[in-house]
Scaffold this active site. Sequence first.
Site, PDB file in Angstrom:
ATOM      1  N   CYS A   6       0.824  -1.207   0.000  1.00  0.00           N
ATOM      2  CA  CYS A   6       0.000   0.000   0.000  1.00  0.00           C
ATOM      3  C   CYS A   6       0.855   1.253   0.000  1.00  0.00           C
ATOM      4  O   CYS A   6       2.003   1.246   0.437  1.00  0.00           O
ATOM      5  CB  CYS A   6      -0.909   0.030   1.225  1.00  0.00           C
ATOM      6  SG  CYS A   6      -2.066  -1.336   1.314  1.00  0.00           S
ATOM      7  N   GLY A  32       0.829  -0.118  -5.179  1.00  0.00           N
ATOM      8  CA  GLY A  32      -0.444  -0.823  -5.201  1.00  0.00           C
ATOM      9  C   GLY A  32      -1.278  -0.417  -6.397  1.00  0.00           C
ATOM     10  O   GLY A  32      -1.512   0.772  -6.607  1.00  0.00           O
ATOM     11  N   ASN A 107      -0.989   1.149   5.876  1.00  0.00           N
ATOM     12  CA  ASN A 107       0.012   0.352   5.173  1.00  0.00           C
ATOM     13  C   ASN A 107       0.657  -0.571   6.192  1.00  0.00           C
ATOM     14  O   ASN A 107       1.240  -0.111   7.170  1.00  0.00           O
ATOM     15  CB  ASN A 107       1.059   1.273   4.532  1.00  0.00           C
ATOM     16  CG  ASN A 107       2.240   0.527   3.923  1.00  0.00           C
ATOM     17  OD1 ASN A 107       3.328   1.059   3.824  1.00  0.00           O
ATOM     18  ND2 ASN A 107       2.030  -0.696   3.496  1.00  0.00           N
ATOM     19  N   GLY A 108       0.561  -1.874   5.965  1.00  0.00           N
ATOM     20  CA  GLY A 108       1.153  -2.825   6.883  1.00  0.00           C
ATOM     21  C   GLY A 108       0.255  -4.022   7.084  1.00  0.00           C
ATOM     22  O   GLY A 108      -0.669  -4.273   6.309  1.00  0.00           O
ATOM     23  N   TYR A 248      13.666  -3.739  -3.091  1.00  0.00           N
ATOM     24  CA  TYR A 248      12.719  -3.922  -4.199  1.00  0.00           C
ATOM     25  C   TYR A 248      11.588  -2.903  -4.268  1.00  0.00           C
ATOM     26  O   TYR A 248      11.294  -2.365  -5.326  1.00  0.00           O
ATOM     27  CB  TYR A 248      12.115  -5.328  -4.093  1.00  0.00           C
ATOM     28  CG  TYR A 248      11.010  -5.620  -5.091  1.00  0.00           C
ATOM     29  CD1 TYR A 248      11.304  -6.052  -6.377  1.00  0.00           C
ATOM     30  CD2 TYR A 248       9.674  -5.462  -4.754  1.00  0.00           C
ATOM     31  CE1 TYR A 248      10.297  -6.316  -7.295  1.00  0.00           C
ATOM     32  CE2 TYR A 248       8.661  -5.716  -5.660  1.00  0.00           C
ATOM     33  CZ  TYR A 248       8.973  -6.148  -6.930  1.00  0.00           C
ATOM     34  OH  TYR A 248       7.983  -6.396  -7.834  1.00  0.00           O
TER      35      TYR A 248
END
Length: 470
Positions: A6, A32, A107-108, A248
């Site tokens: 996210c 996302g 986010n998580g 990444y």
Amino acid sequence: MKKEYCGLFGIYGHPEAARMAYFGLYALQHRGQESAGIVTWDGEKTREQRGMGLVADVFSERHLGKELKGRIAVGHVRYSTTGASLLRNAQPFMVRFANYRLAIAHNGNLVNTLELRAELEASGSIFQTTMDSEVFVHLIAKALNGGTIEEAIITACNKVKGSYSLIILANDKLIAVRDPHGVRPLSIGRLDDNYLFASETCAFDLLEAEYLRNVEPGEMVVIQDKYLTSYRLCPPAQVRRCIFELVYFARPDSVVFGETVYRARKTMGKVLAQEAPVEADYVMPFPDSGIYSAVGYAQESELPFEMAMIRNHYVGRTFIQPSQDMRDFSVRVKLNPVRDMIKNKRILIVEDSIVRGTTIRTRVKKLRELGAREIHMRVSCPPIRFPCFYGIDFSSKGELIAANNSVENIARYIGLDSLHYLSVEGLLQAVEADMADPKYCLACFNGDYVIPPCSEGGKLCLDDNRALSW
């Protein structure tokens, strides 16, 4: 293939807050591509627009220019790490309770979601989605009880376990929170006299905003009337930032955890060249994966850097097809080889990571068919042997090629003449970490989970073992 999780963006006080949020999310699209949403506050009520798909497809000029009024906005782009791919799971998640209109972007990944959800439902809470993010809303609502929203958020955060960066819109307040371990990134910026929050600094660059600092692990930052106030959620914990942001996920032009991503990836390639030199005609990446590590490897080894595979930048997402022929076709659509660069060549491929190995195997097979004499691969992170429970989409050992196979077996499966992964020590050297206390989460490499992944009643696949067969 790894799937992103996210991206978050928030802005306070701007006359075109929705439009600024749109551009911020556009810069974070790589985090996302499943859904996008923006919620604004106009001084009296919240307004929202959420939809499935890319940012440019979800929002129109009608939304940005007329409907999403207000000077405060919070936005979210999503890939589902928990919760199904449905519109009702798109964020920001918006509710109204007491005197608050509240929107939350997360986010998580929480590791005690099932436990908390069962507890909340037993006490009368009704859930509208399958997201772990909704747990925060119910915990905040139950904790409010006449107190301040800041106190309620602190109480809620002390009940959850896992990784979270949050941006919360609560009436005329914009609030950013980061978990005590700092697993997920969140930054603070300024545009004139307006404050901004974003998962990555590339969102600030697009808006020509100034990057100020990170939201610190375990910190809550509240913006109201253009004043910024900082609170401590809980006592300090072991900092464990997600190393995959630098390997990444993050855009190379971002600063994440205080590190310039471009520099970190080039250094990973440089250290990799020192650890595992090889005689080859040139170094190449599979675009866009591994490009910057390949540059670092080529410069350190003094081998030529070549783009022997060309990416089609006008291809959208390709979906799983019912037949093997169509799946192979979807791979070829994205990348096409430069044939004259391959025949009778000794090729060194630099990749940023190998998760399942199936896509790389297809590409290497194509290089063999085109007459490559030797194919070597160097990977700029260590073997991924353990699942991630903090927001990356490899959640069982059965998905991980390195979990149950030796490097030699993996090389044989992919079709390589040699394969070498960057060591954990080399990776930490590249990001200038302290070896004694690196402050990075390395659990996917070594299984050392700073937040225990199993919760009461939860079922997580730690023992799903599958060896290669071909």
